[in-house]
Enzyme design. Structure first.
Site, PDB file in Angstrom:
ATOM      1  CB  SER A 683      23.106  45.068  58.464  1.00  0.00           C
ATOM      2  OG  SER A 683      23.287  45.394  59.803  1.00  0.00           O
ATOM      3  CE  LYS A 726      27.230  46.238  60.348  1.00  0.00           C
ATOM      4  NZ  LYS A 726      26.359  45.914  59.230  1.00  0.00           N
TER       5      LYS A 726
END
Ligand code: ADP
Length: 805
Positions: A683, A726
């Site tokens: 990611s 996140k």
């Protein structure tokens, strides 16, 4: 052939009614009489010819017998001797002369007088048959007296010499112990052959009964002897042990253990097995190693809560109250649990699904499990599975191993002391594996409602019913839970807390809890809202509230000290201004505030098992020969991702104004600092591509922007996981803009409202959209890749690794 006799004639004589005995012709008999009528009858006989008709009473209890109470056949007897034993009692010695029948009682008072007809001797033919019958009777008698040794030898002699069947029958009947009815039966029989036949029958029955009696009593005796022997031996051992000064000898202990086992009301199998162990234990020499191993085993088994359960509480309202009292939010867990409780109330059988709470540390997984236990009235035990690598940790070691003990599950049950506790299996995602078996397979056995009603720990070695235990498990990372276990559980995810949630939890729950724990009154220590905000902001950075609670705890300790040492102390209010004094300098700042836009430094976002994190990535470009270096604790996937990012930028070098042969003239170093937590996953792809571009173009990246997304060689941005965590990390760090993959837009629904209020999310499809947002100074970029050129998205793919290092 017996000789025929003269026809007898009717005679009148005193009648002596006797109870429980029968006199036979030709027999001498001694007995006591005491009844007045009997004494008078004897006296009358003595005054005449000493003859008396002795007859047996049919009913023993009758004291004043009349004609109906007497058998018909009796014996005319001669009184041989009379001894006065007391005033009224007489000992009588008589000799039976002949059978006779009482025809009528002619006088009742003061004693009985009867009209007596002596029986005629029945004549019969002596034959082989009678001889055979005689012999049978003699043999039977012999057999009979084998059981009764006390029969004098002259009686045996008398029997052997008697040839007359009738007399033989009388003789034997008189000398064996039969009840009076059977004897009377022989007396009644006037025909000698029939008499001996009847006697044989009686003897036969009698011998059979006696054989049986003897067998039974022999068995009882053997059993008694065995018990007696064991008892004697135990007593001897006890005596020896006490002589040696060894008071707690195994025998005594075994007896105690035995009594405890008996009292436990165990299932049959368990009971028998443990009692057998007790016997073995008793035979162990005192102080032997094996003995003590066995004792520990027995004690462990005895201490298990075989039949002890806490009364289960199924009151929904009460349970809800307790859960809300202890925890803020956590609606999913609370509801799921109340549903379970409701089902349990409706059906006894309901073996509920196992709940697995997944979330970062400190979000209340353990403590809500504790509250659930309280709400259902169950005992609470926590079993930490972190680092469990062997099957034996769960199932126990066989008791033959040195230092063996039960596995963690049975140890927890023992610790709970009830068979229906709530067992929290903490950190199920940290289960390891080793060559000694897979603990997750054993856990399956524990958690499977089909199997756990007879769970067999290797050490205990007896089936134990775990079906009443409520299992709750926790994990930080759902993906690390072994597959089969995961399938069996109902996973509930708990996310990180927002600042506001933390504030609420701290003021409503953590502060009161800590004050109570430290013995401080609410009036003595207060926290101003601003101070609390500042503590959350500057002294903690975490997904949960564990450090926050600890920080509050440390303030409480300091104030507790002042309360004790300062006499004047009244109250203390924690304000922003005294935080430094209490907690030292700030540990964290909204670091972005004093950060600057830098070349080659990008804000990536990572998701680890402890929650979301900022992942700064640095790239440095130097003159060189095209070497590529990757440092920081990066996993393999991340390294591949870095290669993909580099290739992607190379394909765009021209458009970005980068020298097309940079990869031969420049060395590139990619570094992800703060490597305490290993990072992996694809990611950070777009973040790395952005940092490489920035370093090559020498253009700074906006420090208020963070990004997450996988990159392909062609520059497409693919979706990632953990967006909620996140974005929370980005928000905590004061980020203003978060670039996310277009395909992650639906996940925004899960993102906290507070985060959405403060952070702008920009969805992108390609790296070419990312670069102008993060590096605005990169000249002329926008015009090169118009929006209309954006390709239709391909399904998610992992980039083909192109490692050029
Ligand atoms: P975990 O097991 O998830 O690591 P803990 O259960 O140890 O977390 O929680 C740490 C502390 O935070 C505990 O004292 C707990 O009571 C408190 N806590 C966590 N979440 C909440 C909440 N929602 N409401 C009240 N207290 C909470």
């Amino acid at each position: 052939m017996s000789k025929p006799t003269n026809s007898p004639e009717l005679r009148t004589m005193p009648v002596l009614a006797v109870r429980g005995l029968v006199v036979f012709p030709g027999m001498m008999l001694q007995f006591d009489i005491g009844r007045k009528k009997s004494v008078l009858a004897v006296k009358a006989a003595l005054d005449a010819d000493r003859l008396v008709f002795v007859v047996t009473q049919t009913d023993l209890s009758e004291n004043e017998p009349t004609a109906e109470d007497l058998y018909k056949v009796g014996v005319i007897a001669k009184i041989k001797q009379v001894v006065h034993t007391s005033d009224e009692g007489i000992k009588l010695h008589v000799e039976g002369l002949s059978r006779a029948e009482i025809m009528a009682v002619i006088q009742d008072e003061p004693y009985l007088i009867g009209s007596i007809l002596p029986c005629e001797e029945v004549s019969f033919r002596q034959s082989y048959k009678t001889e055979a019958l005689n012999r049978i009777a003699q043999e039977k008698f012999e057999e009979y007296i084998r059981w009764f040794r006390q029969v004098p030898p002259d009686i045996l002699l008398g029997v052997m010499q008697q040839k007359d069947s009738g007399k033989l029958a009388d003789f034997i009947a008189a000398n064996i112990s039969l009840d009076f009815e059977q004897k009377q039966c022989i007396l009644d029989e006037l025909h000698p052959v029939r008499r001996i036949v009847r006697l044989n029958e009686i003897l036969n029955d009698e011998i059979q009964v006696m054989t049986l009696e003897r067998e039974i009593s022999q068995k009882a005796q053997e059993q008694m002897d065995e018990n007696q022997r064991a008892y004697m031996l135990r007593e001897q051992m006890r005596a020896i042990a006490s002589e040696l000064g060894e008071e707690d000898n195994p025998q005594e202990e075994s007896d105690e253990l035995r009594a405890k086992i008996e009292a436990l009301q165990l299932p049959q199998v368990a009971r028998e097995k443990l009692l057998k162990e007790c016997d073995r234990f008793a035979k162990m020499p005192y102080g032997s190693h094996e003995g003590s191993v066995m004792r520990v085993y027995l004690e462990t088994c005895i201490e298990l809560p075989w039949n002890t359960a806490s009364p289960e509480r199924l009151d929904l309202a009460r349970a809800e109250k307790i859960l809300n009292r202890d925890h803020y939010g956590m609606q999913k867990v609370k509801e799921r649990f109340l549903e379970t409780l409701a089902v349990r109330k409706l059906s006894d059988q309901a073996t509920g699904q196992i709940i697995c709470l997944v979330g970062p540390p400190g979000v209340g997984k353990t403590s809500i499990a504790k509250s659930i236990a309280e709400a259902t009235g169950r005992k609470y035990v926590r079993v930490s599975l972190g680092g469990v690598r062997d099957e034996a940790d769960i199932m126990g070691h066989r008791k033959t191993y040195v230092g063996s003990m039960p596995g963690r599950i049975m140890a927890a049950v023992k610790q709970a002391g009830t068979n229906n506790p709530l067992i929290l299996l903490d950190e199920i995602d940290k289960l390891g594996q080793s060559f000694k078996g897979d603990p997750s397979a054993s856990l399956l056995e524990v958690l499977d409602p089909e199997q756990n009603s007879a769970f067999q720990d290797h050490y205990i070695d007896l089936p134990f019913d775990l079906s009443h235990v409520l299992f709750v498990t926790t994990a930080n990372d759902a993906s690390a839970i072994p597959g089969p276990l995961y399938d069996r559980m109902d996973v509930i995810t708990l996310g990180s807390y927002t600042h506001d949630e933390k504030f609420h939890i701290a003021s409503k729950y953590l502060i009161p809890k800590q004050l109570k724990k430290h013995g401080i009154k609410a009036a003595q220590l207060k926290f101003t809202p601003n101070a609390l905000h500042a503590i959350i902001e500057n002294y903690t950075r975490e997904a949960g509230v564990r450090t926050l609670e600890r920080t509050i705890g440390s303030i409480c300790r300091k104030i507790a000290k002042r309360i004790v040492s300062e006499e004047e102390f009244k109250t203390y209010s924690v304000k922003i201004s005294n935080l430094e004094e209490l907690l030292g300098p700030k540990k964290f700042t909204k670091d972005n505030a004093d950060k600057q836009d830098e070349i080659g430094l990008v804000n990536g976002l990572a998701w680890t098992s402890v929650g979301g994190e900022m992942l700064p990535i640095e790239v440095a470009v130097m003159e060189g020969t095209g070497k590529i270096q990757l440092t920081g604790s990066l996993g393999d996937v991340m390294k591949e991702s870095a290669s993909a990012a580099l290739t992607c930028i190379r394909t765009r070098a021209d458009r970005l104004g980068i020298e097309s042969d940079f990869y031969t003239k420049k060395d590139i170093h990619i570094h992800a600092p703060e490597g305490a937590v290993p990072k992996d996953g694809p990611s950070a792809g777009i973040a790395m591509a952005t940092a490489i571009t920035s370093a090559l173009c020498k253009a700074p990246i906006l420090h208020s922007v963070a990004m997450t997304g996988e990159i392909t060689l062609q520059g497409r941005v693919l979706p990632i996981g953990g967006l909620r965590e996140k974005s929370m990390a980005a928000y905590r760090s004061g980020i203003k803009t978060v670039i996310i993959p277009q395909q992650n837009v639906p996940d925004l629904a899960e993102v906290d409202q507070v985060v959405k209020d403060h952070v702008q999310f920009v969805p992108v499809r390609r790296i070419d959209e990312v670069l102008p947002l993060a590096i605005p100074s990169l000249v002329g970029l926008q015009s090169r890749e118009p929006e209309s050129k954006i390709h239709v998205e391909q399904p998610q793919q992992r980039p083909v690794p192109v490692l050029r290092q």
